[in-house]
Design an enzyme around this catalytic site. Sequence first.
Site, mmCIF file in Angstrom:
data_model
loop_
_atom_site.group_PDB
_atom_site.id
_atom_site.type_symbol
_atom_site.label_atom_id
_atom_site.label_comp_id
_atom_site.label_asym_id
_atom_site.label_seq_id
_atom_site.Cartn_x
_atom_site.Cartn_y
_atom_site.Cartn_z
ATOM 1 N N GLU A 310 0.827 -1.214 0.000
ATOM 2 C CA GLU A 310 0.000 0.000 0.000
ATOM 3 C C GLU A 310 0.861 1.265 0.000
ATOM 4 O OE1 GLU A 310 -2.765 -0.598 3.327
ATOM 5 O OE2 GLU A 310 -4.112 -1.616 1.940
ATOM 6 N N ASP A 384 -8.637 -8.798 4.180
ATOM 7 C CA ASP A 384 -8.367 -7.700 5.115
ATOM 8 C C ASP A 384 -9.406 -7.617 6.231
ATOM 9 O OD1 ASP A 384 -7.130 -5.535 6.190
ATOM 10 O OD2 ASP A 384 -7.788 -4.092 4.688
ATOM 11 N N GLU A 412 -12.490 -2.021 12.183
ATOM 12 C CA GLU A 412 -12.476 -1.281 10.913
ATOM 13 C C GLU A 412 -13.630 -1.698 10.007
ATOM 14 O OE1 GLU A 412 -8.777 -1.683 8.781
ATOM 15 O OE2 GLU A 412 -9.584 -0.742 6.978
HETATM 16 C C1 GCV Z 1 -2.387 0.413 8.503
HETATM 17 C C2 GCV Z 1 -5.974 -2.016 5.512
HETATM 18 C C3 GCV Z 1 -6.377 -0.790 6.285
HETATM 19 C C4 GCV Z 1 -5.209 0.181 6.403
HETATM 20 C C5 GCV Z 1 -4.050 -0.561 7.075
HETATM 21 C C6 GCV Z 1 -3.699 -1.764 6.227
HETATM 22 C C7 GCV Z 1 -2.585 -2.601 6.856
HETATM 23 O O1 GCV Z 1 -5.721 -1.691 4.190
HETATM 24 O O2 GCV Z 1 -7.452 -0.176 5.650
HETATM 25 O O3 GCV Z 1 -5.609 1.288 7.162
HETATM 26 O O4 GCV Z 1 -2.936 0.281 7.210
HETATM 27 O O5 GCV Z 1 -4.831 -2.588 6.109
HETATM 28 O O6 GCV Z 1 -2.924 -3.522 7.553
HETATM 29 O O7 GCV Z 1 -1.425 -2.290 6.664
#
Ligand code: GCV
Length: 724
Positions: A310, A384, A412
């Site tokens: 990411e 996720d 989340e």
């Molecule tokens: C910390 C998902 C979440 C992100 C998170 C990522 C990860 O994409 O939306 O906020 O980033 O996981 O676990 O690195």
Amino acid sequence: MKQRNVLVLFFFLMITVAQSQQLSDYDLWLKYNLIENSELSDSYSKITNSISISSESEVFKNLKKELSLALPKILNNKTKFQNGFTNETTLLIDTFKNLPTDLKPKIQKSIDSVNEEGFIIKSIAFNNKQLTIITAKKEVGLLYGTFKLLEFMQLHKPLTDIDVVDSPKIQLRMLNHWDNLDRSVERGYAGFSLWNWQKLPEHIDQRYIDYARANASIGINATVLTNVNANALVLTPMYLEKVEALANVFRGYGIKVYLTARFSAPIEIGNLETADPLDSEVQKWWANKASEIYKRIPDFGGFLVKANSEGQPGPQNYGRNHVDGANMMATALEPFGGNVIWRAFVYSEHDDTDRAKQAYDEFLPYDGKFKDNVVVQVKNGPIDFQPREPFHPMFGALKKTPLAMEFQITQEYLGFSSHLVFLPKLFEEVLDTDTYQKGKGSTIAKIIDGSLYRNKITVMAGVSNIGTDINWTGHPFAQANWYGFGRLAWDPYISSEQIADEWLRLTYNTDDAFVEPVKRMMLTSREAVVNYMNPIGLHHIFDTGHHYGPGPWVDNLGRPDWNPVYYHQTDTEGIGFDRTTSGSNATEQYAPHVQDMYNDVTAIPEEYLLWFHHLPWNYKLKNGEILWDGIAIKYQEGVDQVKTMIKTWDASKSYVSEQEYNDVKMLLQIQLKEAQWWRDACLLYFQTFSKLPLPDKVEKPTHTLEYYQSLKFPFAPGIKPKWD
Ligand code: GCV
């Protein structure tokens, strides 16, 4: 008294009552309520009448402080502490090596069976009287034993013949804070970050101490203070001084501090031109950084790293791989006994393979190539942290690399901190899953605790749900998720039911008439959220960025695998992601038995159906319903389950304070409203493809699809920071 004065007095009285109730939320599961049963209270008083503690170390000081806080509250009397063992001693707390010599043989067998953090609580006849002892190999075990004794009292368990021999089954029981240096918390729904960087290192907030107490009470022994989307500044001297201050508080509670390490830190704060892990200057920089950190924090745990994921920098930026990156950092930490925890949450914008397959594909070739002090941290499922996912195929497949479990405690994708969702039920489902990677019985719990492949390092991590809210977690019942995570990290085999039972008794009330129904409510809550958000294997149909509320229609994001439409693959024919041999073949990443089960539409458990299969709207489910009806009825079932939760809570009113009752009641109303929103928005959208009517049992939507699509939440909490 004048009427105005009476009113003012009343007003202040109300504020004080409300505040003291809120403060009681602050106390978490360490409320230490008075025991009203005098027989029980007397029996506990006899045991704790005269406590012998011999050392003045930090750990001893902390356990003594805890006893001094708890016992007067539980028993309403003062406790006498003595320095060392005497004839008066009723409770002896000391490490095994310091016990009176003639006592040792009575405990030798038990002490041989516990590990370095384990403990023993035993009632034994000694010198013609009954003595209770808490002993362990190391001081930290005494702290855990003390908390266990207090827990027994709060649960009203008999102590007269107590005989507990207990050790944690996982070495690193760790919270991952996704906390930024500006005190925002990524995916945080309980206020700001606890770490007040501005006032540290001088100001030690009482919160840090209470955080450490709460963690120690459930055996959490490691904390990663900063977000995996890391800021290199935390590795500069200015911040390390602050980290050191926190580490100094946590040490006395057996908690080690870890930091997230931004891979490009040598460039950003080290003035180097590269962060290439094979560059000798870069290697030197990390070695020096490790040495600088260990000078301040001799028991520093190590680094948690999110690399090439990411948008985060990593070794691949330099044509290197995960092994090069992780081993370079591991070499820097090795002389000091530190670990690298390298995350496997990777998926690439240059790879159009099914996202669920990418981490496995990327990491499997590296199995056995990491240094001994590297652990690879894997999320419980391949996408996720969805309300339900099949297990991550890396579990069991990497046989020579220690794998850490990463659960998400913060919600989340589970309604933030407004929804009551008891996550230990989800954690338990994952841990109990059989991967079949080493034959039947190769459960994830056995992989994580190291018993299946005998790995040297064992870790369970939970993305923290803690913030500055008075009750720490936003939703009072979200405290149970922190608690439950800790209990499962200590022992991944205990049941979610036991956890719910304990937590309710410790937090609210020990009356069975309260505990039994509310426990059932907690245990159903996870299935309810699956039903009203993502039933029958649907997943990742959340609205953009913030992941608050439904967005199954979203199709305009930069990458296909960021769009919900990618995950449900709905068309006029049907719905679901074909991950079988005829589709993306993600099933091939599992052991043959599991592959066969997931590939076979008649054998797969229906809760994973649309995760692995694309099926026509009129496909017949096991109960005879057609798929469209089945999906719609599940959405309705989720809503109905929340209605039942509200009824259960209403019936519990007399067992909790008014404030506690109202707080949860209001939150349950939000949950109901949002469950209905999920149901209506998703069904209206999917109906544009199925073109079928809603079954009779399903309540009709109150708004149009366009209305749901028009909703925007620019200020939803927990969004990724702009600078990232
Ligand atoms: C910390 C998902 C979440 C992100 C998170 C990522 C990860 O994409 O939306 O906020 O980033 O996981 O676990 O690195």
